[in-house]
Design a protein around this motif. Structure first.
Motif, PDB file in Angstrom:
ATOM      1  N   MET A   1       4.298   3.453  -6.603  1.00  0.00           N
ATOM      2  CA  MET A   1       3.041   4.556  -6.677  1.00  0.00           C
ATOM      3  C   MET A   1       3.801   5.797  -6.516  1.00  0.00           C
ATOM      4  O   MET A   1       3.577   6.510  -5.481  1.00  0.00           O
ATOM      5  CB  MET A   1       2.141   4.274  -5.628  1.00  0.00           C
ATOM      6  CG  MET A   1       1.303   3.048  -5.775  1.00  0.00           C
ATOM      7  SD  MET A   1       0.144   2.490  -4.430  1.00  0.00           S
ATOM      8  CE  MET A   1       1.133   1.536  -3.350  1.00  0.00           C
ATOM      9  N   GLU A   2       4.781   6.285  -7.091  1.00  0.00           N
ATOM     10  CA  GLU A   2       5.444   7.693  -7.223  1.00  0.00           C
ATOM     11  C   GLU A   2       4.417   8.762  -6.634  1.00  0.00           C
ATOM     12  O   GLU A   2       3.795   9.036  -7.094  1.00  0.00           O
ATOM     13  CB  GLU A   2       6.328   7.704  -8.201  1.00  0.00           C
ATOM     14  CG  GLU A   2       7.645   6.899  -8.017  1.00  0.00           C
ATOM     15  CD  GLU A   2       8.634   6.801  -6.791  1.00  0.00           C
ATOM     16  OE1 GLU A   2       8.816   8.146  -6.336  1.00  0.00           O
ATOM     17  OE2 GLU A   2       9.040   5.877  -6.599  1.00  0.00           O
TER      18      GLU A   2
ATOM     19  N   SER B   1       0.913  -1.223  -0.119  1.00  0.00           N
ATOM     20  CA  SER B   1       0.143   0.142   0.010  1.00  0.00           C
ATOM     21  C   SER B   1       0.949   1.239  -0.003  1.00  0.00           C
ATOM     22  O   SER B   1       1.989   1.095   0.427  1.00  0.00           O
ATOM     23  CB  SER B   1      -0.939   0.146   1.191  1.00  0.00           C
ATOM     24  OG  SER B   1      -0.010   0.218   2.473  1.00  0.00           O
ATOM     25  N   ARG B   2       0.074   2.206  -0.313  1.00  0.00           N
ATOM     26  CA  ARG B   2       0.858   3.599  -0.200  1.00  0.00           C
ATOM     27  C   ARG B   2       1.344   4.066   1.242  1.00  0.00           C
ATOM     28  O   ARG B   2       2.296   4.650   1.211  1.00  0.00           O
ATOM     29  CB  ARG B   2       0.010   4.679  -0.863  1.00  0.00           C
ATOM     30  CG  ARG B   2      -0.397   4.542  -2.310  1.00  0.00           C
ATOM     31  CD  ARG B   2      -1.300   5.652  -2.794  1.00  0.00           C
ATOM     32  NE  ARG B   2      -0.681   6.974  -2.834  1.00  0.00           N
ATOM     33  CZ  ARG B   2       0.127   7.224  -4.003  1.00  0.00           C
ATOM     34  NH1 ARG B   2      -0.045   6.397  -4.941  1.00  0.00           N
ATOM     35  NH2 ARG B   2       0.420   8.336  -4.147  1.00  0.00           N
ATOM     36  N   SER B   3       0.530   3.470   2.259  1.00  0.00           N
ATOM     37  CA  SER B   3       0.846   3.643   3.594  1.00  0.00           C
ATOM     38  C   SER B   3       2.272   2.899   3.904  1.00  0.00           C
ATOM     39  O   SER B   3       2.999   3.450   4.640  1.00  0.00           O
ATOM     40  CB  SER B   3      -0.365   3.367   4.450  1.00  0.00           C
ATOM     41  OG  SER B   3       0.178   3.372   5.896  1.00  0.00           O
TER      42      SER B   3
ATOM     43  N   LEU C   1       4.481   2.133   1.886  1.00  0.00           N
ATOM     44  CA  LEU C   1       5.707   3.144   0.926  1.00  0.00           C
ATOM     45  C   LEU C   1       6.018   4.354   1.974  1.00  0.00           C
ATOM     46  O   LEU C   1       7.175   4.876   2.052  1.00  0.00           O
ATOM     47  CB  LEU C   1       5.200   3.243  -0.389  1.00  0.00           C
ATOM     48  CG  LEU C   1       6.155   3.800  -1.410  1.00  0.00           C
ATOM     49  CD1 LEU C   1       7.171   2.810  -1.613  1.00  0.00           C
ATOM     50  CD2 LEU C   1       5.452   4.001  -2.594  1.00  0.00           C
ATOM     51  N   ALA C   2       4.936   5.034   2.331  1.00  0.00           N
ATOM     52  CA  ALA C   2       5.243   6.128   3.058  1.00  0.00           C
ATOM     53  C   ALA C   2       6.087   6.016   4.281  1.00  0.00           C
ATOM     54  O   ALA C   2       6.762   6.829   4.663  1.00  0.00           O
ATOM     55  CB  ALA C   2       3.647   7.034   3.384  1.00  0.00           C
TER      56      ALA C   2
ATOM     57  N   ASP D   1       3.603  -0.052 -10.272  1.00  0.00           N
ATOM     58  CA  ASP D   1       2.372   0.120  -9.397  1.00  0.00           C
ATOM     59  C   ASP D   1       2.713  -0.038  -7.792  1.00  0.00           C
ATOM     60  O   ASP D   1       2.224   0.667  -7.094  1.00  0.00           O
ATOM     61  CB  ASP D   1       1.151  -0.874  -9.767  1.00  0.00           C
ATOM     62  CG  ASP D   1       0.582  -0.467 -11.046  1.00  0.00           C
ATOM     63  OD1 ASP D   1       0.686   0.471 -11.525  1.00  0.00           O
ATOM     64  OD2 ASP D   1      -0.120  -1.514 -11.689  1.00  0.00           O
TER      65      ASP D   1
END
Length: 161
Positions: free
Chosen positions: A160-161, A79-81, A83-84, A157
């Motif tokens: 997700m930059e 998920s983006r989470s 990654l963040a 994907d």
């Protein structure tokens, strides 16, 4: 030395009102009143500050590595989470090392310790058995810290930059 407000000695004040003790010790240091300092407790607190920096490094590494493990072993849930979190932890670790360069030699010891915590975190957060994750850290510190390193097969994907 007794405090004018309470009549307590510095050692007693340390036990009963830590904040007041810190203010008193700060004032004594500024006034060069060396003989009145609560040296045993002052030494203990300074040493504790150093231990907290080491603990902060281990904690941040644990969170980062746990997310790397989740990323590698649960590719379908990336998920983006996640990654963040990895990006933030990497930046914060680098900042901590810039502010405390003497922690760099500790990395060799910190990485395996952080990895054991990361396994527990990853297992708990993914509901995968602990045995899913290798017992020893397979990531080098340079990989862990590289903003281009995401273990497992990645797609555009995923990142997700």
């Amino acid at each position: 030395m007794q405090t004018p407000q309470t009549g307590e000695t510095a050692a007693n004040l340390y036990e009963t009102d830590f904040y007041a003790w810190t203010q008193q010790q700060s004032q004594l240091l500024r006034g060069n009143e060396w003989n009145h300092l609560d040296l045993p407790n002052l030494i203990e607190e300074i040493e504790a500050l150093g231990r907290k920096e080491r603990q902060e490094l281990r904690n941040r590494l644990s969170i980062l590595i746990a997310h790397l493990l989740k990323w590698e072993f649960q590719p379908g849930k990336r998920s983006r989470s996640w990654l963040a979190t990895m990006r933030v932890q990497r930046r914060d670790i680098l900042q901590l090392l810039r502010e405390n360069p003497s922690l760099k030699p500790y990395l060799e010891e910190a990485l395996p310790e952080a990895y054991q915590n990361a396994r527990d975190l990853a297992s708990g957060e993914t509901n995968l058995p602990l045995s899913t994750f290798p017992q020893q850290c397979l990531y080098a510190f340079t990989e862990v810290m590289s903003d281009r390193y995401y273990p497992g097969e990645a797609t555009n994907d995923d990142l997700m930059e």
